[in-house]
Enzyme design. Structure first.
Site, mmCIF file in Angstrom:
data_model
loop_
_atom_site.group_PDB
_atom_site.id
_atom_site.type_symbol
_atom_site.label_atom_id
_atom_site.label_comp_id
_atom_site.label_asym_id
_atom_site.label_seq_id
_atom_site.Cartn_x
_atom_site.Cartn_y
_atom_site.Cartn_z
ATOM 1 N N HIS A 214 52.167 40.654 45.881
ATOM 2 C CA HIS A 214 50.956 41.180 45.242
ATOM 3 C C HIS A 214 49.703 40.479 45.762
ATOM 4 O O HIS A 214 48.744 41.129 46.193
ATOM 5 C CB HIS A 214 51.059 41.005 43.725
ATOM 6 C CG HIS A 214 49.853 41.504 42.980
ATOM 7 N ND1 HIS A 214 49.820 42.719 42.333
ATOM 8 C CD2 HIS A 214 48.616 40.953 42.797
ATOM 9 C CE1 HIS A 214 48.627 42.892 41.774
ATOM 10 N NE2 HIS A 214 47.882 41.827 42.048
ATOM 11 N N GLU A 215 49.715 39.147 45.736
ATOM 12 C CA GLU A 215 48.508 38.409 46.123
ATOM 13 C C GLU A 215 48.222 38.526 47.616
ATOM 14 O O GLU A 215 47.057 38.571 48.030
ATOM 15 C CB GLU A 215 48.627 36.942 45.713
ATOM 16 C CG GLU A 215 48.797 36.719 44.214
ATOM 17 C CD GLU A 215 47.683 37.325 43.369
ATOM 18 O OE1 GLU A 215 46.565 37.528 43.893
ATOM 19 O OE2 GLU A 215 47.927 37.604 42.182
ATOM 20 N N HIS A 218 46.151 41.530 48.230
ATOM 21 C CA HIS A 218 44.707 41.278 48.068
ATOM 22 C C HIS A 218 44.133 40.570 49.292
ATOM 23 O O HIS A 218 43.068 40.930 49.789
ATOM 24 C CB HIS A 218 44.464 40.407 46.837
ATOM 25 C CG HIS A 218 44.641 41.118 45.539
ATOM 26 N ND1 HIS A 218 44.152 42.384 45.289
ATOM 27 C CD2 HIS A 218 45.258 40.718 44.388
ATOM 28 C CE1 HIS A 218 44.443 42.737 44.055
ATOM 29 N NE2 HIS A 218 45.123 41.746 43.488
ATOM 30 N N HIS A 224 43.658 46.654 43.370
ATOM 31 C CA HIS A 224 44.705 47.018 42.420
ATOM 32 C C HIS A 224 44.978 48.520 42.418
ATOM 33 O O HIS A 224 44.090 49.325 42.692
ATOM 34 C CB HIS A 224 44.322 46.585 41.005
ATOM 35 C CG HIS A 224 44.527 45.125 40.766
ATOM 36 N ND1 HIS A 224 43.705 44.373 39.940
ATOM 37 C CD2 HIS A 224 45.460 44.257 41.240
ATOM 38 C CE1 HIS A 224 44.135 43.120 39.924
ATOM 39 N NE2 HIS A 224 45.186 43.021 40.711
#
Length: 260
Positions: A214-215, A218, A224
């Site tokens: 997930h990170e 980014h 998101h």
């Protein structure tokens, strides 16, 4: 008629009751939905336009119906562990995935480097490196870019564990709620909260692989997603041995780093 009137009065009073832990909810909305408390002291804060719009922004970000009201589903998601990045529910409503920008916009190089400057107390350094390496491959298999590990602290994607005020403008909050956060290109820093209990291939604690994927999304420029099965959904999902990227995630990485 008298009974109906009495029922409506009770319903109205119930609707006007302040939500549980209003101060905490206002703080949450200020952090994740751009809420600024109204200066109008004659109206209860949870009944103001500012409050309702902030609730709508949060609902938009997590894929709920935008009612502006604190219904049960909205309150439940507010209590869940999550990423510390704030998107505010803005962006193109015509698609679920959202992108910021790619590293390619600022540099012609097609290879990025990553390093780990501070490790967690919960896993051995070799395990942490293996898990993050797997998380890197989850993205590179779909995008036209290479990301390699380096032991040097001079790298594009700097990863570390820290607690509370850990050296950036966004402090962690102790165990629970915010698990990690990252910065978009071309900063690329990824920070994990070491007040959490980090695990590998376990349903206990917080799954490092899932949070790392997930990170890293980014750090590569992906915002998101509103799709609950997407790894870029802002709310944490526990360990799943059959985890793989959702098509929404794949579309996002290909948008930024399309294979030729």
């Amino acid at each position: 008629m008298v009974l109906l009137f009495a029922f409506l009065l009770v319903a109205a009073a119930t609707a006007a009751d302040p939500p549980v832990d209003l101060e905490e909810i206002e703080s949450y909305l200020a952090q994740f939905a751009g809420y600024k408390k109204s200066e109008n002291t004659l109206v209860a804060s949870w009944e103001t336009e500012e409050f309702n719009e902030a609730v709508k922004r949060f609902q938009r970000e997590v894929g709920l119906e935008e009612t502006g009201r604190l219904n049960e589903e909205t309150l439940t998601l507010m209590k869940e562990d999550r990423c510390g990045i704030t998107d505010g529910g803005d962006g193109d409503n015509s698609q679920d995935y959202q992108v910021w920008t790619s590293w390619f916009k600022y540099s012609p190089k097609r290879t990025l480097s990553y390093c780990i400057t501070d490790y967690t107390k919960d896993l051995s350094p070799s395990t942490a490196r293996r898990v993050i390496s797997d998380a890197v491959r989850a993205w590179t298999r779909y995008g036209n870019l290479n990301i390699r590990y380096t032991s040097s602290r001079s790298c594009d994607l700097k990863m570390k564990w820290g607690v509370r005020n850990h050296g950036c403008f966004s402090p962690f909050d102790g165990r629970g709620r915010i698990l990690a956060h990252a910065f978009y290109p071309t900063n690329g820093d990824v920070h994990f909260d070491d007040d959490e209990y980090w695990t590998d291939r376990s349903r206990s604690g917080k799954n490092l692989y899932y949070v790392s994927v997930h990170e890293l999304g980014h750090a590569l420029g992906i915002r998101h997603s509103r799709v609950r099965d997407s790894v870029m959904y802002p709310i944490y999902r526990s360990y799943n041995p059959n985890f793989k990227l959702h098509m929404d995630d794949i579309n996002a990485i290909r948008k930024l780093y399309r294979k030729f």
